[in-house]
Design an enzyme around this catalytic site. Structure first.
Site, mmCIF file in Angstrom:
data_model
loop_
_atom_site.group_PDB
_atom_site.id
_atom_site.type_symbol
_atom_site.label_atom_id
_atom_site.label_comp_id
_atom_site.label_asym_id
_atom_site.label_seq_id
_atom_site.Cartn_x
_atom_site.Cartn_y
_atom_site.Cartn_z
ATOM 1 N N GLU A 273 -5.174 0.415 -0.125
ATOM 2 C CA GLU A 273 -4.859 -1.169 0.013
ATOM 3 C C GLU A 273 -5.122 -1.888 -1.371
ATOM 4 O O GLU A 273 -5.582 -1.409 -2.111
ATOM 5 C CB GLU A 273 -5.897 -1.492 1.240
ATOM 6 C CG GLU A 273 -5.742 -0.732 2.564
ATOM 7 C CD GLU A 273 -4.501 -1.316 3.388
ATOM 8 O OE1 GLU A 273 -3.514 -1.747 2.697
ATOM 9 O OE2 GLU A 273 -4.436 -1.303 4.601
ATOM 10 N N HIS B 174 0.938 -1.175 0.013
ATOM 11 C CA HIS B 174 -0.030 -0.061 0.006
ATOM 12 C C HIS B 174 0.890 1.355 -0.184
ATOM 13 O O HIS B 174 1.906 1.221 0.467
ATOM 14 C CB HIS B 174 -1.010 0.113 1.161
ATOM 15 C CG HIS B 174 -0.447 0.161 2.598
ATOM 16 N ND1 HIS B 174 -0.494 -0.858 3.548
ATOM 17 C CD2 HIS B 174 -0.020 1.224 3.238
ATOM 18 C CE1 HIS B 174 -0.001 -0.176 4.733
ATOM 19 N NE2 HIS B 174 0.465 0.992 4.351
HETATM 20 C C1 GLP Z 1 1.261 3.266 7.343
HETATM 21 C C2 GLP Z 1 1.224 4.591 6.112
HETATM 22 C C3 GLP Z 1 1.873 4.628 5.097
HETATM 23 C C4 GLP Z 1 3.291 3.896 5.370
HETATM 24 C C5 GLP Z 1 3.071 2.453 5.776
HETATM 25 C C6 GLP Z 1 4.628 1.949 6.180
HETATM 26 O O1 GLP Z 1 0.020 2.508 6.639
HETATM 27 N N1 GLP Z 1 -0.195 4.980 5.949
HETATM 28 O O2 GLP Z 1 1.935 5.962 4.490
HETATM 29 O O3 GLP Z 1 3.910 3.890 4.112
HETATM 30 O O4 GLP Z 1 2.386 2.461 6.970
HETATM 31 O O5 GLP Z 1 4.837 2.381 7.520
HETATM 32 P P1 GLP Z 1 6.433 2.096 7.980
HETATM 33 O O6 GLP Z 1 7.082 3.350 7.232
HETATM 34 O O7 GLP Z 1 6.294 2.463 9.534
HETATM 35 O O8 GLP Z 1 6.848 0.891 7.593
#
Ligand code: GLP
Length: 252
Positions: free
Chosen positions: A153, A148
């Site tokens: 999603e 995503h």
């Molecule tokens: C969340 C956010 C996304 C982000 C993703 C990954 O769902 N909505 O924008 O890219 O998580 O998060 P992380 O960088 O903590 O792995």
């Protein structure tokens, strides 16, 4: 750093063994544009991945190298509903990790309203706000382990307007690390759709860690499919991927 060419794909793919070098290169994409265009339209992401980039922007702002006084920021998404002051709301996350540390005027912060009375009306309001920009100058992106971007999603089609979304079990599980329990993770969100992301003049996607390797392969190497929403970036006019070796481990 290693630049990787993915056969038949337009994205610029940079692979780093050193995280400091990775984040300096990604931050330079924002810094150079901000120096050239003080009224930059800056698209932002949440999650752990972009935090080291935000730390560099804070440092350069404190050093007087970059100035946020005329910048407008647009966040990808926000849980819905959630109290704005909830430590886990994305607006609070952004204040804690960036907004409260730079000279960005409060009125220049744009993010879906986590407390709006009607999610669909808020999605329409935010989409109109994004459309008025004509596309941000640069959009910072992370990627979920399910591919995503924002909270777009896996689905049977790419969804273009800003919309309310039901979070997948994988996303809820991934994000539960910020909450006391998985039950506390909001089940819905409001997210920029693919329209606003694809209108961005430039996108920079950062991914680190083995848990992102499959999503990166699906996004970059495999045929584009809305089952991996990030794969739409294969058709973006100007996108860079900044990867560490773990996140890039399945694209060689
Ligand atoms: C969340 C956010 C996304 C982000 C993703 C990954 O769902 N909505 O924008 O890219 O998580 O998060 P992380 O960088 O903590 O792995």
């Amino acid at each position: 750093m290693k630049k990787v060419n993915i056969k038949g794909k337009a994205a610029n793919v940079y692979v780093y063994s050193d995280h400091n070098e990775l984040y300096r290169a990604a931050a330079d994409q924002v810094i150079s544009r901000l120096v050239a265009k003080p009224d930059l339209l800056l698209g932002l992401a949440t999650g752990s991945t972009p935090v080291p980039l935000y730390d560099i922007l804070v440092e350069k702002n404190k050093e007087g190298i970059i100035d946020f006084a005329n910048v407008n920021t647009y966040n990808l998404d926000e849980y819905y509903p959630i109290a704005r002051k909830d430590p886990n709301s994305f607006v609070q996350f952004m204040h804690d990790n960036l907004f409260d540390k730079i000279n960005l005027p409060a009125e220049n912060i744009h993010i879906p309203n986590a407390e709006a009375p009607d999610a669909d009306a808020e999605a329409i309001r935010y989409e109109r706000e994004l459309e008025k920009t004509g596309g941000v100058d640069i959009q910072v992106l992370g990627i979920g382990s399910d591919g995503h971007i924002g909270f777009n999603e896996p689905c049977d089609s790419y969804i273009y307007p800003t919309h309310q979304v039901t979070l997948t079990k994988e996303t809820i599980s991934d994000n539960s690390r910020f909450f006391d329990s998985e039950d506390e993770v909001p089940k819905h969100a409001i997210t920029m759709g693919m329209g606003a992301i694809m209108r961005a003049k430039k996108c920079i996607l950062i991914a680190t860690g083995k848990n992102k390797a499959q999503a990166v392969k699906n996004a970059l190497v495999d045929d584009a499919s809305p089952n991996c929403p990030a794969s739409i970036l294969q058709f973006h006019r100007d996108v860079d991927f900044y990867l560490d070796e773990d996140a890039a481990s399945l694209i060689f």
